[in-house]
Motif scaffolding. Structure first.
Motif, PDB file in Angstrom:
ATOM      1  N   VAL A  42       0.884  -1.171   0.000  1.00  0.00           N
ATOM      2  CA  VAL A  42       0.000   0.000   0.000  1.00  0.00           C
ATOM      3  C   VAL A  42       0.918   1.215   0.000  1.00  0.00           C
ATOM      4  N   ILE A  43       0.827   2.038  -1.030  1.00  0.00           N
ATOM      5  CA  ILE A  43       1.772   3.155  -1.174  1.00  0.00           C
ATOM      6  C   ILE A  43       1.005   4.456  -1.442  1.00  0.00           C
ATOM      7  N   PRO A  44       0.948   5.346  -0.457  1.00  0.00           N
ATOM      8  CA  PRO A  44       0.235   6.616  -0.659  1.00  0.00           C
ATOM      9  C   PRO A  44       1.097   7.600  -1.457  1.00  0.00           C
ATOM     10  N   PRO A  45       0.557   8.747  -1.858  1.00  0.00           N
ATOM     11  CA  PRO A  45       1.361   9.755  -2.556  1.00  0.00           C
ATOM     12  C   PRO A  45       2.610  10.091  -1.740  1.00  0.00           C
ATOM     13  N   SER A  46       3.776  10.029  -2.386  1.00  0.00           N
ATOM     14  CA  SER A  46       5.073  10.213  -1.707  1.00  0.00           C
ATOM     15  C   SER A  46       6.144   9.922  -2.750  1.00  0.00           C
ATOM     16  N   CYS A  47       7.404  10.096  -2.390  1.00  0.00           N
ATOM     17  CA  CYS A  47       8.485   9.695  -3.301  1.00  0.00           C
ATOM     18  C   CYS A  47       8.321   8.237  -3.698  1.00  0.00           C
ATOM     19  N   MET A  48       7.912   7.399  -2.730  1.00  0.00           N
ATOM     20  CA  MET A  48       7.810   5.966  -3.020  1.00  0.00           C
ATOM     21  C   MET A  48       6.759   5.687  -4.093  1.00  0.00           C
ATOM     22  N   ALA A  49       5.707   6.489  -4.137  1.00  0.00           N
ATOM     23  CA  ALA A  49       4.686   6.304  -5.179  1.00  0.00           C
ATOM     24  C   ALA A  49       5.285   6.627  -6.548  1.00  0.00           C
ATOM     25  N   GLN A  66      -2.554   2.117  -4.423  1.00  0.00           N
ATOM     26  CA  GLN A  66      -2.193   3.497  -4.064  1.00  0.00           C
ATOM     27  C   GLN A  66      -3.439   4.219  -3.535  1.00  0.00           C
ATOM     28  N   PRO A  67      -3.528   4.394  -2.213  1.00  0.00           N
ATOM     29  CA  PRO A  67      -4.684   5.082  -1.623  1.00  0.00           C
ATOM     30  C   PRO A  67      -4.409   6.594  -1.551  1.00  0.00           C
ATOM     31  N   THR A  68      -5.300   7.347  -0.921  1.00  0.00           N
ATOM     32  CA  THR A  68      -5.042   8.774  -0.698  1.00  0.00           C
ATOM     33  C   THR A  68      -3.988   8.920   0.398  1.00  0.00           C
ATOM     34  N   LEU A  69      -3.473  10.129   0.517  1.00  0.00           N
ATOM     35  CA  LEU A  69      -2.407  10.383   1.502  1.00  0.00           C
ATOM     36  C   LEU A  69      -2.889  10.167   2.942  1.00  0.00           C
ATOM     37  N   GLU A  70      -4.191  10.381   3.149  1.00  0.00           N
ATOM     38  CA  GLU A  70      -4.746  10.262   4.512  1.00  0.00           C
ATOM     39  C   GLU A  70      -4.990   8.825   4.938  1.00  0.00           C
ATOM     40  N   SER A  71      -5.114   7.894   3.966  1.00  0.00           N
ATOM     41  CA  SER A  71      -5.840   6.670   4.304  1.00  0.00           C
ATOM     42  C   SER A  71      -5.040   5.367   4.204  1.00  0.00           C
ATOM     43  N   SER A  72      -3.701   5.439   4.244  1.00  0.00           N
ATOM     44  CA  SER A  72      -2.912   4.205   4.070  1.00  0.00           C
ATOM     45  C   SER A  72      -3.286   3.122   5.082  1.00  0.00           C
ATOM     46  N   ALA A  73      -3.387   3.504   6.349  1.00  0.00           N
ATOM     47  CA  ALA A  73      -3.620   2.492   7.387  1.00  0.00           C
ATOM     48  C   ALA A  73      -5.028   1.900   7.262  1.00  0.00           C
ATOM     49  N   ALA A  74      -5.994   2.713   6.817  1.00  0.00           N
ATOM     50  CA  ALA A  74      -7.350   2.187   6.600  1.00  0.00           C
ATOM     51  C   ALA A  74      -7.345   1.255   5.391  1.00  0.00           C
ATOM     52  N   ALA A  75      -6.621   1.662   4.341  1.00  0.00           N
ATOM     53  CA  ALA A  75      -6.540   0.817   3.139  1.00  0.00           C
ATOM     54  C   ALA A  75      -5.880  -0.520   3.491  1.00  0.00           C
ATOM     55  N   ALA A  76      -4.824  -0.458   4.290  1.00  0.00           N
ATOM     56  CA  ALA A  76      -4.121  -1.689   4.689  1.00  0.00           C
ATOM     57  C   ALA A  76      -5.033  -2.567   5.543  1.00  0.00           C
ATOM     58  N   SER A  77      -5.835  -1.939   6.413  1.00  0.00           N
ATOM     59  CA  SER A  77      -6.774  -2.707   7.252  1.00  0.00           C
ATOM     60  C   SER A  77      -7.778  -3.446   6.375  1.00  0.00           C
ATOM     61  N   GLY A  78      -8.320  -2.734   5.374  1.00  0.00           N
ATOM     62  CA  GLY A  78      -9.315  -3.336   4.479  1.00  0.00           C
ATOM     63  C   GLY A  78      -8.717  -4.465   3.656  1.00  0.00           C
ATOM     64  N   GLY A  98       5.456   7.912   3.282  1.00  0.00           N
ATOM     65  CA  GLY A  98       6.409   8.945   3.680  1.00  0.00           C
ATOM     66  C   GLY A  98       6.103   9.466   5.075  1.00  0.00           C
ATOM     67  N   ASP A  99       6.951  10.357   5.566  1.00  0.00           N
ATOM     68  CA  ASP A  99       6.726  10.909   6.910  1.00  0.00           C
ATOM     69  C   ASP A  99       5.542  11.876   6.934  1.00  0.00           C
ATOM     70  N   GLY A 100       5.351  12.631   5.854  1.00  0.00           N
ATOM     71  CA  GLY A 100       4.184  13.537   5.811  1.00  0.00           C
ATOM     72  C   GLY A 100       2.899  12.739   5.893  1.00  0.00           C
ATOM     73  N   GLY A 101       2.875  11.599   5.191  1.00  0.00           N
ATOM     74  CA  GLY A 101       1.703  10.734   5.189  1.00  0.00           C
ATOM     75  C   GLY A 101       1.564   9.928   6.467  1.00  0.00           C
ATOM     76  N   THR A 102       2.578   9.954   7.319  1.00  0.00           N
ATOM     77  CA  THR A 102       2.564   9.144   8.548  1.00  0.00           C
ATOM     78  C   THR A 102       2.438  10.024   9.791  1.00  0.00           C
ATOM     79  N   TYR A 103       3.386  10.948   9.961  1.00  0.00           N
ATOM     80  CA  TYR A 103       3.410  11.789  11.165  1.00  0.00           C
ATOM     81  C   TYR A 103       2.258  12.807  11.155  1.00  0.00           C
ATOM     82  N   ASP A 104       1.821  13.200   9.931  1.00  0.00           N
ATOM     83  CA  ASP A 104       0.836  14.283   9.832  1.00  0.00           C
ATOM     84  C   ASP A 104      -0.480  13.799   9.220  1.00  0.00           C
ATOM     85  N   ILE A 105      -0.482  13.697   7.888  1.00  0.00           N
ATOM     86  CA  ILE A 105      -1.759  13.617   7.158  1.00  0.00           C
ATOM     87  C   ILE A 105      -2.461  12.277   7.347  1.00  0.00           C
ATOM     88  N   GLY A 106      -1.713  11.186   7.497  1.00  0.00           N
ATOM     89  CA  GLY A 106      -2.357   9.888   7.702  1.00  0.00           C
ATOM     90  C   GLY A 106      -2.348   9.458   9.157  1.00  0.00           C
TER      91      GLY A 106
END
Ligand SMILES: Cc1ncc(C[n+]2csc(CCOP(=O)(O)OP(=O)(O)O)c2C)c(N)n1
Ligand code: SF4
Ligand SMILES: [Mg+2]
Length: 299
Positions: A42-49, A66-78, A98-106
């Protein structure tokens, strides 16, 4: 020279779109080889995407969602639940965010999933900023680092994600770096063997965003560990601490000198940062020793 045996399964293909020299590619190559082919990413928007590439093209030899930046953990749960419903309990779900998608937005999403102890491995490729959008600060950006949105240096400290996630009581939280490859691979192997929410933060010096020469990414990562700016440690079940590199062997000034984002930093600020690193280090040492004493007391 020390020769180490590493899993060699080539699951990240050459021709991927990482900036030349970026150790995100090196780190992910080893992470994927260790995870093996029975894995879904599961890869949200980031360098890795960007590195993974736009669907239907992909540099990864495993399925990527590739889910939205907010929803990686929900996508992984599903995804986990869908796999379980199909009887594919052994297929690993791996988030590469990424860290933005982890520490902040997700973050709210990750916190909720951790509270439910969802069964996936969440890896944060921590380049300490919103890098693929031009290097803005995230809450992972360290104190005093200059970014596009903190041109005079960040005025607050890096958020302590490992402690926050450990406070959820999840089975495994750790930090790692490709500069200490054996340790990184051992942590991925260990995380793979555990059920429940596992969170690994891997430091990725951003060549462009940090102002590091193309061939110095690995050196910057090593200096981060050696100076204690990015200590390598594990927290199991929210309580048991292990410091994996137990000595600081260089001052933070060595690490800062490699990077443009700290150029021109006042001597007083360098001393402040050194003090913050020393205090955080002392806390980690104490927690890791507490665990050792308890283990000895239990026998
Ligand atoms: C809600 C939301 N806000 C902003 C964006 C635009 N955006 C895409 S990637 C990205 C940066 C993400 O930073 P990080 O997670 O640290 O990944 P990095 O690029 O540093 O690897 C941003 C801001 C988005 N896709 N969704
Ligand atoms: S982390 Fe920096 S160097 Fe690496 S791919 Fe992203 S922008 Fe490029
Ligand atoms: Mg980032």
């Amino acid at each position: 020279m020390i020769k180490i045996d590493v899993p060699q399964e080539a699951m990240l293909c050459s021709g991927h779109a990482a900036c030349p020299g970026c150790i995100a590619a090196l780190s992910v190559r080893h992470i994927l080889a260790t995870m093996g082919p029975d894995t879904m990413a599961v890869i949200p928007p980031s360098c890795m995407a960007i590195i993974a590439g736009p669907q239907p093209m992909s540099s990864l030899k495993i399925p990527v969602y590739q889910p939205t930046l907010e929803s990686s953990a929900a996508a992984a749960s599903g995804l986990r639940r869908a796999l379980d419903a199909q009887g594919k309990r052994d297929t690993q779900v791996l988030v590469l965010a990424g860290d933005g998608g982890t520490y902040d937005i997700g973050f709210q999403c990750l916190s909720s999933a951790a509270e439910r102890n969802e069964d996936f491995l969440y890896i944060c490729l921590d380049n300490e900023g919103y890098m693929n959008t031009g290097a803005q600060k995230s809450s992972s950006t360290p104190h005093f680092a200059r970014t596009g949105s903190t041109p005079a240096g960040k005025t607050t400290r890096k958020k302590n994600l490992a402690e926050i996630m450990a406070a959820h009581g999840v089975p495994y939280v750790a930090t790692a770096s490709a500069s200490h490859l054996k340790d990184l691979i051992a942590k991925v192997e260990k995380a793979k063997s555990i059920r429940g929410t596992r969170i690994l933060t891997v430091l990725i010096p951003c060549l462009d965003g940090w102002g590091v020469p193309d061939d110095m990414g690995l050196t910057a990562a090593r200096y981060a560990v050696e100076s204690g700016a990015f200590p390598l440690f594990e927290i199991e079940d929210g309580t048991r601490y292990t410091l994996n590199v137990a000595q600081k062997t260089r001052p933070v000034s060595d690490y800062l000198a490699l990077q443009r984002r700290y150029r021109g930093m006042a001597a007083q600020d360098v001393a402040t940062l050194q003090g913050e690193i020393d205090a955080a280090w002392a806390k980690l040492v104490a927690r890791s020793n507490e665990g050792r004493h308890e283990a000895i007391a239990v026998g």
